[in-house]
Design a protein around this motif. Structure first.
Motif, PDB file in Angstrom:
ATOM      1  N   LEU A  63       0.798  -1.224   0.000  1.00  0.00           N
ATOM      2  CA  LEU A  63       0.000   0.000   0.000  1.00  0.00           C
ATOM      3  C   LEU A  63       0.834   1.279   0.000  1.00  0.00           C
ATOM      4  CD1 LEU A  63      -2.877  -0.925   2.480  1.00  0.00           C
ATOM      5  CD2 LEU A  63      -3.044  -0.641   0.010  1.00  0.00           C
ATOM      6  N   ARG A  64       2.147   1.177  -0.081  1.00  0.00           N
ATOM      7  CA  ARG A  64       2.981   2.380  -0.051  1.00  0.00           C
ATOM      8  C   ARG A  64       2.595   3.405  -1.121  1.00  0.00           C
ATOM      9  NH1 ARG A  64       7.118   2.768   3.339  1.00  0.00           N
ATOM     10  NH2 ARG A  64       7.813   0.901   4.454  1.00  0.00           N
ATOM     11  N   PRO A  65       2.355   3.002  -2.387  1.00  0.00           N
ATOM     12  CA  PRO A  65       1.929   4.003  -3.381  1.00  0.00           C
ATOM     13  C   PRO A  65       0.601   4.669  -3.009  1.00  0.00           C
ATOM     14  CG  PRO A  65       2.686   1.995  -4.459  1.00  0.00           C
ATOM     15  CD  PRO A  65       2.568   1.677  -3.010  1.00  0.00           C
ATOM     16  N   PHE A  66      -0.331   3.893  -2.464  1.00  0.00           N
ATOM     17  CA  PHE A  66      -1.620   4.437  -2.044  1.00  0.00           C
ATOM     18  C   PHE A  66      -1.427   5.464  -0.924  1.00  0.00           C
ATOM     19  CE2 PHE A  66      -5.016   4.100   1.176  1.00  0.00           C
ATOM     20  CZ  PHE A  66      -6.083   4.589   0.447  1.00  0.00           C
ATOM     21  N   ILE A  67      -0.588   5.137   0.051  1.00  0.00           N
ATOM     22  CA  ILE A  67      -0.338   6.057   1.160  1.00  0.00           C
ATOM     23  C   ILE A  67       0.348   7.325   0.661  1.00  0.00           C
ATOM     24  CG2 ILE A  67       0.903   6.348   3.339  1.00  0.00           C
ATOM     25  CD1 ILE A  67       0.573   3.312   3.783  1.00  0.00           C
ATOM     26  N   ARG A  68       1.300   7.166  -0.274  1.00  0.00           N
ATOM     27  CA  ARG A  68       2.010   8.325  -0.810  1.00  0.00           C
ATOM     28  C   ARG A  68       1.083   9.259  -1.577  1.00  0.00           C
ATOM     29  NH1 ARG A  68       5.203   5.905  -4.475  1.00  0.00           N
ATOM     30  NH2 ARG A  68       3.677   6.369  -6.103  1.00  0.00           N
ATOM     31  N   ASP A  69       0.201   8.703  -2.380  1.00  0.00           N
ATOM     32  CA  ASP A  69      -0.641   9.534  -3.250  1.00  0.00           C
ATOM     33  C   ASP A  69      -1.831  10.153  -2.519  1.00  0.00           C
ATOM     34  OD1 ASP A  69       1.040   8.960  -5.332  1.00  0.00           O
ATOM     35  OD2 ASP A  69      -0.236   7.432  -6.234  1.00  0.00           O
ATOM     36  N   GLY A 112       7.886   2.959   8.839  1.00  0.00           N
ATOM     37  CA  GLY A 112       8.376   4.296   8.504  1.00  0.00           C
ATOM     38  C   GLY A 112       7.326   5.395   8.544  1.00  0.00           C
ATOM     39  N   TYR A 113       6.167   5.120   9.115  1.00  0.00           N
ATOM     40  CA  TYR A 113       5.104   6.116   9.193  1.00  0.00           C
ATOM     41  C   TYR A 113       4.838   6.515  10.641  1.00  0.00           C
ATOM     42  CZ  TYR A 113       4.196   4.258   4.506  1.00  0.00           C
ATOM     43  OH  TYR A 113       4.330   3.842   3.206  1.00  0.00           O
ATOM     44  N   ARG A 114       4.251   7.694  10.825  1.00  0.00           N
ATOM     45  CA  ARG A 114       3.810   8.108  12.153  1.00  0.00           C
ATOM     46  C   ARG A 114       2.292   8.097  12.175  1.00  0.00           C
ATOM     47  NH1 ARG A 114       4.211  13.961  14.984  1.00  0.00           N
ATOM     48  NH2 ARG A 114       2.092  14.031  14.187  1.00  0.00           N
ATOM     49  N   PRO A 115       1.694   7.333  13.061  1.00  0.00           N
ATOM     50  CA  PRO A 115       0.224   7.287  13.105  1.00  0.00           C
ATOM     51  C   PRO A 115      -0.362   8.620  13.547  1.00  0.00           C
ATOM     52  CG  PRO A 115       1.176   6.087  14.963  1.00  0.00           C
ATOM     53  CD  PRO A 115       2.314   6.443  14.054  1.00  0.00           C
ATOM     54  N   HIS A 116      -1.515   8.947  12.984  1.00  0.00           N
ATOM     55  CA  HIS A 116      -2.240  10.135  13.429  1.00  0.00           C
ATOM     56  C   HIS A 116      -3.041   9.824  14.692  1.00  0.00           C
ATOM     57  CE1 HIS A 116      -1.724  10.831   9.025  1.00  0.00           C
ATOM     58  NE2 HIS A 116      -1.478  12.063   9.420  1.00  0.00           N
ATOM     59  N   LEU A 117      -3.568   8.601  14.755  1.00  0.00           N
ATOM     60  CA  LEU A 117      -4.382   8.170  15.890  1.00  0.00           C
ATOM     61  C   LEU A 117      -3.924   6.786  16.356  1.00  0.00           C
ATOM     62  CD1 LEU A 117      -7.918   9.202  14.621  1.00  0.00           C
ATOM     63  CD2 LEU A 117      -7.084   9.800  16.885  1.00  0.00           C
ATOM     64  N   ILE A 118      -3.913   6.579  17.674  1.00  0.00           N
ATOM     65  CA  ILE A 118      -3.691   5.249  18.246  1.00  0.00           C
ATOM     66  C   ILE A 118      -4.928   4.894  19.047  1.00  0.00           C
ATOM     67  CG2 ILE A 118      -2.258   3.841  19.770  1.00  0.00           C
ATOM     68  CD1 ILE A 118       0.072   5.705  19.179  1.00  0.00           C
ATOM     69  N   VAL A 119      -5.562   3.788  18.684  1.00  0.00           N
ATOM     70  CA  VAL A 119      -6.816   3.369  19.302  1.00  0.00           C
ATOM     71  C   VAL A 119      -6.615   1.998  19.942  1.00  0.00           C
ATOM     72  CG1 VAL A 119      -9.236   2.806  18.890  1.00  0.00           C
ATOM     73  CG2 VAL A 119      -8.157   4.655  17.595  1.00  0.00           C
ATOM     74  N   GLY A 120      -7.143   1.810  21.161  1.00  0.00           N
ATOM     75  CA  GLY A 120      -7.060   0.490  21.784  1.00  0.00           C
ATOM     76  C   GLY A 120      -7.045   0.557  23.284  1.00  0.00           C
ATOM     77  N   ASP A 121      -6.876  -0.613  23.906  1.00  0.00           N
ATOM     78  CA  ASP A 121      -6.798  -0.656  25.366  1.00  0.00           C
ATOM     79  C   ASP A 121      -5.369  -0.495  25.863  1.00  0.00           C
ATOM     80  OD1 ASP A 121      -5.797  -3.104  24.577  1.00  0.00           O
ATOM     81  OD2 ASP A 121      -7.536  -4.240  25.283  1.00  0.00           O
ATOM     82  N   MET A 122      -4.430  -0.259  24.940  1.00  0.00           N
ATOM     83  CA  MET A 122      -3.048   0.126  25.240  1.00  0.00           C
ATOM     84  C   MET A 122      -2.254  -0.981  25.931  1.00  0.00           C
ATOM     85  SD  MET A 122      -3.259   3.023  23.883  1.00  0.00           S
ATOM     86  CE  MET A 122      -4.774   3.610  23.147  1.00  0.00           C
TER      87      MET A 122
END
Length: 396
Positions: free
Chosen positions: A201-207, A226-236
C-alpha cells in the motif's frame, strides 16, 4: 550469544533430540513474544493457537514451544500448530496448567521428546506434535466446523439483540482533534499479513495521504514501516511506550461502564489529553466506528478479520461485534488486499517531465558517443540556432 542460539534453532532435530534453552513463560502469547529470544523455550497457555500468534512465535526463533493447553481443541481448524511445525519449531502440546507454576522465567530447561526437564527432573509431559498429528487434528476439527458456524451465528444474533444501537443508532462516538472528514483512513491491526499489505500500500499512502490509525500493536507496525500514526486506538496493552509518545492522538478503549484500564498507563507517560471511548466489542471495531462517524470517505483495513476462519481464529465470543461493525460501515470499508489489486499508482506531471528529460539526456549522450550520431547532433544544434534566431527576430 544470539548467533549461537540462532544456529541451534535452525539445526534439524529428530524426535528424540534433547533441546536446551532459557525458559520464557507467559499465559498471554503476545506478551511473551516481546521478550522471547532465539534459542529460548517458550511456555504458553494458549488454547487453539491462532495463526497470528504462531507467526509471532516463529519470528522469535524459539528452540521449542511448550503449550499448557491443547493447541487444537477440535472446535475449528486453527492454523497455528501447523505453522510452528512447518517452521521446524518443536511443539509439545497439552502438558497441563501445572507447568505455569512448575517453571519460572529465566530458568534453564531441556525438552526431551514430549517432556520438559528442569535440573534433570520432568516437570511436564505432553505430546510432541509432528505434521501427521497436526493434520489429523485439523481433519477432526473440520468435521465439527458446522457446529462452530451455528454457534457463531447464535452469538451474533444475541449480540445484535443486546447492542442494537451499534447498527441502528448512536454508539456515543467521541470527538477527536484529528481531521478525518472527507479523507481516506487506513486502519492497521497487527494481524494477518499486515507487513506485506503495508508494503503493497505504499503508493496508495504516498498519493492519498490517508489518516493513519494504529490499533494497539498496529501503531508499532506503522512506525516500523516508517510512518507516524495520526491516531492510536485500543486498550493500550500491546503498544510500545515510544510509539505512544510519538505525538499521535490517543483514543483509549474503555468498558461500557467507563472503566479504562489503559488510561492509567497513558497518563503515566505524561499524555494528559487522551480521549476515552466506552464501547463493547474489539478495539478494531471502535477504530472503524470512529472513522465512519468522523466522516471518512474510505476506510482501508490492514490485518483485520475477513473470513469466517479468521473470526473463529480470534477465539473470542465478542467477534460478533466485528461482524456487525463491518455491516454498519459497509460501503466505506475495503480490505487492504482489494486496494492493492485495484489501485494503480498515479504518475504526476512533474514525474513525467523528469522521465522525459532523463530519456532525452540519454539520447544525447548516446548520439555524442558515435561519429554518425555526433554529426547528426551538430546538424540538430545548427537547426535549433536558426530557429531561435528567427524567433528572436520576430519579437524584436
Amino acid at each position: 550469544m544470539s548467533s549461537v542460539r540462532t544456529s541451534i534453532w535452525r539445526r534439524p532435530r529428530g524426535r528424540d533430540a534433547r533441546i536446551g534453552g532459557i525458559v520464557r513463560i507467559d499465559a498471554r502469547t503476545k506478551n511473551l513474544t516481546k521478550r522471547l529470544r532465539p534459542g529460548d523455550i517458550a511456555v504458553i497457555n494458549h488454547r487453539d493457537l491462532d495463526r497470528v500468534s504462531a507467526e509471532a512465535l516463529v519470528a522469535c526463533q524459539p528452540a521449542a514451544v511448550i503449550n499448557a493447553a491443547p493447541s487444537t481443541s477440535g472446535r475449528y481448524p486453527n492454523l497455528g500448530p501447523g505453522i510452528l511445525v512447518a517452521a521446524g519449531v518443536p511443539l509439545v502440546d497439552a502438558v497441563g496448567d501445572t507447568v505455569m507454576t512448575a517453571v519460572t522465567e529465566g530458568q534453564h530447561a531441556t525438552v526431551d521428546g514430549g517432556s520438559l526437564l528442569v535440573a534433570g527432573q520432568a516437570v511436564a509431559h505432553g505430546a510432541l506434535l509432528d505434521a501427521a498429528a497436526v493434520e489429523a487434528a485439523m481433519e477432526e476439527a473440520r468435521a465439527g466446523l458446522a457446529i462452530q458456524i451455528e454457534a457463531f451465528a447464535n452469538n451474533t444474533m444475541e449480540y445484535l439483540r443486546q447492542e442494537r444501537e451499534l447498527l441502528l443508532g448512536d454508539v456515543g462516538v467521541p470527538s477527536v482533534r484529528t481531521q478525518i472528514d472527507g479523507r481516506h483512513v487506513l486502519i492497521v491491526v497487527r494481524g494477518y499479513h499486515y507487513k506485506e499489505d503495508l508494503q503493497t500500500l505504499r503508493p496508495f499512502i504516498r498519493d492519498y495521504k490517508p489518516v493513519l490509525i494504529g490499533v494497539d500493536g498496529g501503531a508499532d507496525a506503522l512506525v516500523e514501516a516508517g510512518y507516524r500514526p495520526h491516531l492510536i486506538v485500543g486498550d493500550m496493552d500491546s503498544v510500545s511506550d515510544d510509539t505512544l509518545r510519538c505525538g499521535a492522538e490517543i483514543v483509549v478503549h474503555a468498558y461500557r461502564d467507563g472503566r479504562a484500564p489503559g488510561l492509567e498507563r497513558v497518563e503515566s507517560l505524561g499524555i494528559k489529553d487522551a480521549v476515552v471511548f466506552p464501547a463493547t466489542g474489539t478495539s478494531e471495531d471502535i477504530a472503524m466506528l470512529l472513522a465512519d462517524a468522523e466522516g471518512a470517505t474510505l476506510i482501508v483495513a490492514v490485518g483485520t478479520h475477513v473470513t469466517l476462519i479468521e473470526f473463529l481464529d480470534k477465539g473470542r465470543a465478542g467477534m460478533a461485534s466485528t461482524f456487525l461493525t463491518r455491516l454498519r460501515v459497509g460501503g466505506k470499508l475495503v480490505d487492504a488486499k482489494g486496494v492493492s489489486q485495484l489501485y494503480r499508482s498515479r504518475i504526476g506531471g512533474p514525474w513525467l517531465l523528469l522521465l522525459l528529460g532523463v530519456g532525452l539526456a540519454a539520447l544525447v549522450v548516446t548520439m555524442a558517443a558515435t561519429p554518425g550520431g555526433s554529426a547528426a547532433l551538430q546538424v540538430l544544434l545548427s537547426r535549433w540556432d536558426d530557429l531561435w534566431s528567427w524567433i528572436v527576430g520576430v519579437f524584436s
